[in-house]
Write a protein that holds these residues in place. Structure first.
Motif, PDB file in Angstrom:
ATOM      1  N   ILE A   1       9.837   9.705  -2.988  1.00 21.21           N
ATOM      2  CA  ILE A   1       9.258   9.711  -1.643  1.00 21.21           C
ATOM      3  C   ILE A   1       8.344   8.487  -1.547  1.00 21.21           C
ATOM      4  O   ILE A   1       7.838   8.000  -2.570  1.00 21.21           O
ATOM      5  N   ARG A   2       8.157   8.003  -0.332  1.00 23.17           N
ATOM      6  CA  ARG A   2       7.205   6.912  -0.169  1.00 23.17           C
ATOM      7  C   ARG A   2       5.928   7.452   0.457  1.00 23.17           C
ATOM      8  O   ARG A   2       5.963   8.087   1.505  1.00 23.17           O
ATOM      9  N   MET A   3       4.837   7.204  -0.268  1.00 21.26           N
ATOM     10  CA  MET A   3       3.521   7.641   0.216  1.00 21.26           C
ATOM     11  C   MET A   3       2.718   6.394   0.575  1.00 21.26           C
ATOM     12  O   MET A   3       2.407   5.573  -0.293  1.00 21.26           O
ATOM     13  N   SER A   4       2.394   6.264   1.855  1.00 23.88           N
ATOM     14  CA  SER A   4       1.550   5.138   2.242  1.00 23.88           C
ATOM     15  C   SER A   4       0.096   5.534   2.008  1.00 23.88           C
ATOM     16  O   SER A   4      -0.327   6.610   2.428  1.00 23.88           O
ATOM     17  N   TYR A   5      -0.650   4.698   1.302  1.00 20.63           N
ATOM     18  CA  TYR A   5      -2.059   5.052   1.083  1.00 20.63           C
ATOM     19  C   TYR A   5      -2.998   4.227   1.969  1.00 20.63           C
ATOM     20  O   TYR A   5      -4.146   3.964   1.605  1.00 20.63           O
TER      21      TYR A   5
ATOM     22  N   PHE B   1       0.820  -1.213   0.000  1.00 20.65           N
ATOM     23  CA  PHE B   1       0.000   0.000   0.000  1.00 20.65           C
ATOM     24  C   PHE B   1       0.850   1.258   0.000  1.00 20.65           C
ATOM     25  O   PHE B   1       0.625   2.179   0.772  1.00 20.65           O
ATOM     26  N   TYR B   2       1.857   1.229  -0.896  1.00 17.30           N
ATOM     27  CA  TYR B   2       2.741   2.381  -1.013  1.00 17.30           C
ATOM     28  C   TYR B   2       2.883   2.796  -2.466  1.00 17.30           C
ATOM     29  O   TYR B   2       2.913   1.948  -3.359  1.00 17.30           O
ATOM     30  N   LEU B   3       3.021   4.116  -2.656  1.00 14.51           N
ATOM     31  CA  LEU B   3       3.408   4.641  -3.957  1.00 14.51           C
ATOM     32  C   LEU B   3       4.829   5.181  -3.766  1.00 14.51           C
ATOM     33  O   LEU B   3       5.170   5.677  -2.690  1.00 14.51           O
ATOM     34  N   PHE B   4       5.642   5.085  -4.832  1.00 18.35           N
ATOM     35  CA  PHE B   4       7.042   5.496  -4.699  1.00 18.35           C
ATOM     36  C   PHE B   4       7.416   6.430  -5.855  1.00 18.35           C
ATOM     37  O   PHE B   4       8.269   6.113  -6.682  1.00 18.35           O
ATOM     38  N   PRO B   5       6.743   7.590  -5.923  1.00 20.08           N
ATOM     39  CA  PRO B   5       6.970   8.474  -7.066  1.00 20.08           C
ATOM     40  C   PRO B   5       8.354   9.118  -7.051  1.00 20.08           C
ATOM     41  O   PRO B   5       8.921   9.369  -5.982  1.00 20.08           O
ATOM     42  N   ASP B   6       8.849   9.373  -8.256  1.00 19.98           N
ATOM     43  CA  ASP B   6      10.137  10.047  -8.402  1.00 19.98           C
ATOM     44  C   ASP B   6       9.891  11.557  -8.450  1.00 19.98           C
ATOM     45  O   ASP B   6       9.207  12.046  -9.341  1.00 19.98           O
ATOM     46  N   MET B   7      10.489  12.262  -7.509  1.00 12.80           N
ATOM     47  CA  MET B   7      10.239  13.699  -7.369  1.00 12.80           C
ATOM     48  C   MET B   7      11.440  14.526  -7.847  1.00 12.80           C
ATOM     49  O   MET B   7      11.608  15.681  -7.444  1.00 12.80           O
ATOM     50  N   LYS B   8      12.244  13.929  -8.707  1.00 12.37           N
ATOM     51  CA  LYS B   8      13.492  14.542  -9.155  1.00 12.37           C
ATOM     52  C   LYS B   8      13.294  15.995  -9.611  1.00 12.37           C
ATOM     53  O   LYS B   8      14.053  16.885  -9.260  1.00 12.37           O
ATOM     54  N   HIS B   9      12.252  16.224 -10.393  1.00 11.07           N
ATOM     55  CA  HIS B   9      12.015  17.563 -10.943  1.00 11.07           C
ATOM     56  C   HIS B   9      11.937  18.607  -9.828  1.00 11.07           C
ATOM     57  O   HIS B   9      12.450  19.717  -9.967  1.00 11.07           O
ATOM     58  N   TYR B  10      11.301  18.229  -8.733  1.00 11.26           N
ATOM     59  CA  TYR B  10      11.090  19.195  -7.652  1.00 11.26           C
ATOM     60  C   TYR B  10      12.362  19.391  -6.823  1.00 11.26           C
ATOM     61  O   TYR B  10      12.473  20.340  -6.072  1.00 11.26           O
TER      62      TYR B  10
END
Ligand code: PMP
Ligand code: GLU
Length: 392
Positions: free
Chosen positions: A365-369, A320-329
């Motif tokens: 970042i890891r986002m727990s949903y 139940f995690y998303l692991f988006p790449d936030m490199k741009h930010y």
């Protein structure tokens, strides 16, 4: 005054971020926490009843170090039923959470300088416990474009004459990536005929959305070198009960038992009794949680794509995690690292996410949903506003 061993060890980043979020919440700040990997459903009613019954029946004594015989038999049956795994009860040890199972295993196997191959991103505790034991983590890098998967060739290239163990989670925490049967067969081939132990951490086995979960230890050629780890925390939403288990070659289980006999003894007797009911029931009694996680996964992915357009978003197949790449930010703002980004999101957006660096992901970042759809929506809205502000 403290040992070098403990000075060099990092605190678990997930628990550290959860602690920060909790402190802010207690101070009255309206924090949305996506930091901790913990189902938000409460224990299923039938499990609460089983635990109450265990108290009424006065299961108050020390259990055998390896766990109650009835429980180990129930685990053995569960392995056969769900996973096509053949572990008799004397090849199973119950511990105070899968975290202890993993620590036992690492301490049982490693001498100083021994290597453990770990695909990144990896669960936060693997690497620190390996180092604590004097071992050397050998990290295999992956990319979001490849859905964070390692190839058999990468695994093969990482092997040296010091390799003792290959350790991974399937589904993966933090990426939600799943390895399927064919991919696991390719990886198994690399280890066939070696004496390397392969540890498959399957604690998210019941939270799977796309495809069927497959256990590495069911592949005949490597059956005798696979250690399978699982537990009740995630599938049954009882993280605080602290009930995990490990199955593998007899000598490894005996070594884990020796360590556990000196550290903690048998796991909590009430949780062990209730665990029998959980394992007998299996996934069908908790599929409502999996269904809710699926709905939330889809909602979070589409919200992130819509509102946080510069994030590169993966599509987890489980956990139940998303692991988006936030490199741009990170590259286009004053923020220098993903730790700073997480800190900024906590203070500015009031959303707690865990920095991916704790899992070997430099710009994720890891986002727990594991929170309500309403909170997921609110969290992404707040993140979007905070990040827009940063880019201006
Ligand atoms: N393995 C993985 C991949 C995890 O995410 C966790 C987090 N809880 C654990 C093991 C440990 O679980 P527990 O100790 O709660 O059984
Ligand atoms: N496994 C959970 C997580 O990854 C719980 C935290 C922990 O045990 O470190 O968030």
């Amino acid at each position: 005054m403290l040992s070098k061993r403990v000075i060099n060890m990092k605190e678990s980043a997930t628990l550290a971020m959860a602690k920060k979020a909790r402190t802010l919440k207690e101070a009255g700040v309206d924090i949305i926490s996506m930091s901790l990997g913990e189902p938000d459903f409460g224990a299923p009613e039938f499990l609460r009843t089983a635990a109450k019954q265990a108290i009424i029946d006065d299961y108050s004594n020390y259990t055998p170090v390896v766990g109650l015989k009835e429980l180990r038999e129930a685990i053995s049956i569960k392995f056969k039923r769900d996973n096509n795994l053949n572990y008799p009860a004397d090849q199973i040890i119950v511990s105070t959470g899968a975290k202890q199972s993993i620590a036992n295993l690492i301490l049982a196997l490693l001498d100083p300088g021994d290597e453990v191959i770990v695909p990144a991103p990896f669960w936060v505790s693997y690497v620190d416990v390996i180092k604590f034991a004097g071992g050397k983590p050998v990290i295999i890098e992956t990319s979001i474009e490849n859905d964070f998967k390692v190839s058999a060739k990468q695994v093969k290239d990482a092997i040296s004459d010091k390799t003792k163990l290959f350790l991974f989670s399937n589904p993966c925490n933090p990426s939600g990536t799943m390895y399927f049967e064919e991919e696991l067969k390719d990886i198994a081939e690399v280890f066939t005929g070696t004496d390397i132990i392969i540890a498959s951490d399957e604690i998210y086995e019941y939270i799977v959305f796309d495809g069927k979960h497959f256990s590495l230890g069911s592949i005949d050629e490597i059956r005798d070198q696979v250690v399978t780890i699982n537990g009740l925390s995630k599938g049954f939403a009882v993280t605080g009960w602290r009930l995990g288990y490990l199955a593998g070659p007899k000598n490894i289980v005996q070594a884990c038992s020796k360590i556990q006999s000196q550290f903690t003894s048998g796991a909590n007797s009430i949780a062990q009794r209730a665990a029998i009911a959980a394992l007998e029931a299996g996934s069908r009694k908790v599929s409502y949680m999996r269904d809710a996680f699926l709905e939330r996964r889809d909602a979070l992915i589409s919200l992130m794509k819509e509102k946080v357009p510069h994030a590169v978003v993966n599509k987890p197949q489980g956990a139940f995690y998303l692991f988006p790449d936030m490199k741009h930010y990170i590259e286009n703002t004053k923020l220098a690292s993903v730790e700073e980004l997480s800190e900024y999101l906590l203070t500015e957006a009031k959303v707690a996410c865990t920095p991916g660096s704790a899992f070997g992901g430099k710009t994720n970042i890891r986002m727990s949903y594991a929170l309500s759809l309403e909170d997921i929506k609110k969290a992404v809205d707040r993140i979007a506003v905070a990040l827009d502000k940063l880019l201006q």
